[in-house]
Design a protein around this motif. Structure first.
Motif, PDB file in Angstrom:
ATOM      1  N   ALA A  71      13.704  -9.032  40.407  1.00  0.00           N
ATOM      2  CA  ALA A  71      14.926  -9.500  40.211  1.00  0.00           C
ATOM      3  C   ALA A  71      15.380 -10.187  39.065  1.00  0.00           C
ATOM      4  O   ALA A  71      16.471 -10.191  38.336  1.00  0.00           O
ATOM      5  CB  ALA A  71      14.922 -10.617  41.312  1.00  0.00           C
ATOM      6  N   THR A  72      14.104 -10.751  38.096  1.00  0.00           N
ATOM      7  CA  THR A  72      14.540 -11.241  36.960  1.00  0.00           C
ATOM      8  C   THR A  72      14.744 -10.271  35.791  1.00  0.00           C
ATOM      9  O   THR A  72      15.747 -10.270  35.287  1.00  0.00           O
ATOM     10  CB  THR A  72      13.177 -11.807  36.504  1.00  0.00           C
ATOM     11  N   ASN A  73      14.189  -9.020  35.747  1.00  0.00           N
ATOM     12  CA  ASN A  73      14.529  -8.107  34.768  1.00  0.00           C
ATOM     13  C   ASN A  73      15.946  -7.389  35.217  1.00  0.00           C
ATOM     14  O   ASN A  73      16.710  -7.262  34.293  1.00  0.00           O
ATOM     15  CB  ASN A  73      13.599  -7.026  34.982  1.00  0.00           C
ATOM     16  N   ALA A  74      16.056  -7.278  36.688  1.00  0.00           N
ATOM     17  CA  ALA A  74      17.341  -6.819  37.028  1.00  0.00           C
ATOM     18  C   ALA A  74      18.598  -7.513  36.576  1.00  0.00           C
ATOM     19  O   ALA A  74      19.888  -7.120  36.155  1.00  0.00           O
ATOM     20  CB  ALA A  74      17.604  -6.616  38.467  1.00  0.00           C
ATOM     21  N   SER A  75      18.339  -8.839  36.398  1.00  0.00           N
ATOM     22  CA  SER A  75      19.477  -9.837  36.068  1.00  0.00           C
ATOM     23  C   SER A  75      19.990  -9.631  34.801  1.00  0.00           C
ATOM     24  O   SER A  75      21.046 -10.469  34.237  1.00  0.00           O
ATOM     25  CB  SER A  75      19.185 -11.371  36.483  1.00  0.00           C
ATOM     26  N   THR A  76      19.041  -8.970  33.818  1.00  0.00           N
ATOM     27  CA  THR A  76      19.635  -8.737  32.522  1.00  0.00           C
ATOM     28  C   THR A  76      20.922  -7.814  32.322  1.00  0.00           C
ATOM     29  O   THR A  76      21.467  -7.896  31.216  1.00  0.00           O
ATOM     30  CB  THR A  76      18.477  -8.265  31.632  1.00  0.00           C
ATOM     31  N   VAL A  77      21.317  -7.511  33.554  1.00  0.00           N
ATOM     32  CA  VAL A  77      22.608  -6.984  33.663  1.00  0.00           C
ATOM     33  C   VAL A  77      23.699  -7.781  33.111  1.00  0.00           C
ATOM     34  O   VAL A  77      24.842  -7.403  32.634  1.00  0.00           O
ATOM     35  CB  VAL A  77      22.827  -6.203  34.701  1.00  0.00           C
ATOM     36  N   THR A  78      23.434  -9.119  33.520  1.00  0.00           N
ATOM     37  CA  THR A  78      24.636  -9.934  32.983  1.00  0.00           C
ATOM     38  C   THR A  78      24.540 -10.135  31.711  1.00  0.00           C
ATOM     39  O   THR A  78      25.814 -10.427  31.130  1.00  0.00           O
ATOM     40  CB  THR A  78      23.982 -11.516  33.363  1.00  0.00           C
ATOM     41  N   TYR A  79      23.938  -9.821  30.777  1.00  0.00           N
ATOM     42  CA  TYR A  79      23.845  -9.760  29.260  1.00  0.00           C
ATOM     43  C   TYR A  79      24.713  -8.475  28.821  1.00  0.00           C
ATOM     44  O   TYR A  79      25.208  -8.660  27.733  1.00  0.00           O
ATOM     45  CB  TYR A  79      22.389  -9.503  28.506  1.00  0.00           C
ATOM     46  N   LEU A  80      24.971  -7.461  29.584  1.00  0.00           N
ATOM     47  CA  LEU A  80      25.655  -6.059  28.964  1.00  0.00           C
ATOM     48  C   LEU A  80      26.852  -6.083  29.634  1.00  0.00           C
ATOM     49  O   LEU A  80      27.911  -5.663  28.955  1.00  0.00           O
ATOM     50  CB  LEU A  80      25.048  -5.016  29.608  1.00  0.00           C
ATOM     51  N   THR A  81      27.143  -6.929  30.786  1.00  0.00           N
ATOM     52  CA  THR A  81      28.621  -6.621  31.282  1.00  0.00           C
ATOM     53  C   THR A  81      29.896  -7.276  30.401  1.00  0.00           C
ATOM     54  O   THR A  81      30.832  -6.564  30.366  1.00  0.00           O
ATOM     55  CB  THR A  81      28.755  -7.142  32.627  1.00  0.00           C
ATOM     56  N   PRO A  82      29.524  -8.471  29.619  1.00  0.00           N
ATOM     57  CA  PRO A  82      30.774  -8.739  29.071  1.00  0.00           C
ATOM     58  C   PRO A  82      30.796  -8.069  27.801  1.00  0.00           C
ATOM     59  O   PRO A  82      31.854  -7.819  27.242  1.00  0.00           O
ATOM     60  CB  PRO A  82      30.379 -10.432  28.437  1.00  0.00           C
TER      61      PRO A  82
END
Length: 312
Positions: free
Chosen positions: A237-248
């Motif tokens: 979950a922690t590594n997957a959450s880095t998608v937050t950095y790419l969406t903006p």
């Protein structure tokens, strides 16, 4: 798995572009209704193909109805209305505050997740970034100010939904796909019930509008959930959450390239500060010595969030 991660970032980042295009022929409520119907049909199809059973416990359906309102109906409606007044790229930047809102709500609602120093510092830094994005020194029209507030209320609703999921649904150990199918399906039903009151504006359909709503529903609300589930299972979950950095980044880039939107200097700068605050709150960066206890505590919210992370 990297390809699914990138498709996830593209699906969620492009959602704001598709909302903007869909609003050219539909009202905000009609956009939400369309994307939820398309998303529900996509998830029902995948559930049928994989032969997974929907939950039967009425209590679960009740909890998922609450989640549907908080995770779908309210934030989708707020973002759609906000994009009548602000650029799609700016809306995508505000969406990046979802992890901060989740941490804020969890800190209040879940006693076992009281914030340590790194989380508090991350929250403070993240909300400084929000102020930079807002740019109060520039002056805001009433409509623009309300729209930006609506974006923040939408991410707060996401935060409430994730904490509610964590507290009342996740402990039951239900498969992710049926949970998502019920959640999105109930959202579609709610919007259908409200349609005679909220979705009565004239409709002006064109191929860009129709395709945008389909993309919002099938990719951004349906398939993206499956991609996210697979990435969480493979990477954690922690590594997957880095998608937050790419969406903006995706959202701003598409707004500039496709819609010709302009970006003020403070908006990307504020976005970087927000992302830094998220990284600090998740224990990805640190200032000074951190104890083992602090490190474990920082990882706890991400580990508990599971597959159902922010989606828009």
């Amino acid at each position: 798995m990297l390809s699914q991660f990138l498709m996830l970032a593209l699906a969620w980042g492009s959602s704001f572009l598709f909302i903007k295009i869909a609003l050219e022929g539909l009202s905000p409520s009609q956009v939400v209704l369309g994307r939820l119907l398309a998303g529900a049909m996509a998830l029902l199809a995948v559930t049928a193909v994989t032969r997974q059973r929907l939950p039967r416990d009425p209590a679960i359906w009740g909890h998922l109805a609450v989640v549907s309102v908080l995770l779908c109906v309210v934030p989708f409606s707020l973002f759609s209305w906000a994009e009548l007044h602000v650029p799609s790229g700016l809306a995508s930047i505000y969406n990046a505050t979802t992890p901060l809102m989740t941490l804020l709500v969890a800190s209040v609602a879940l006693p076992e997740e009281r914030p340590n120093r790194s989380k508090l510092a991350g929250l403070l830094l993240g909300f400084i970034g929000v102020v930079v994005v807002l740019g109060p020194w520039r002056g805001l029209s009433r409509g623009e100010g309300l729209a930006q507030a609506a974006c923040l209320l939408a991410t707060l609703s996401y935060g409430l939904a994730f904490v509610y999921l964590r507290r009342f649904v996740s402990p039951r150990g239900l498969p992710a796909l049926p949970v998502a199918t019920v959640q999105v399906g109930l959202g579609a039903v709610i919007m259908l019930v409200l349609a005679p009151l909220t979705a009565t504006d004239p409709v002006h359909l064109s191929w860009p509008v129709v395709l945008s709503v389909a993309a919002l529903g099938i990719a951004g609300t349906g398939l993206a959930y499956l991609w996210n589930t697979n990435v969480v299972a493979a990477w954690g979950a922690t590594n997957a959450s880095t998608v937050t950095y790419l969406t903006p980044v995706v959202g701003v880039a598409l707004g500039i390239a496709v819609l010709g939107e302009s970006v003020s200097w403070n908006e990307p700068l504020g976005a970087v500060v927000v992302v830094a605050g998220i990284a600090l709150s998740q224990g990805r960066i640190s200032f000074g010595h951190r104890s083992t206890t602090d490190t474990a505590s920082a990882a706890l919210p991400a580990a508990r969030t599971g597959p159902g992370r922010s989606k828009l």
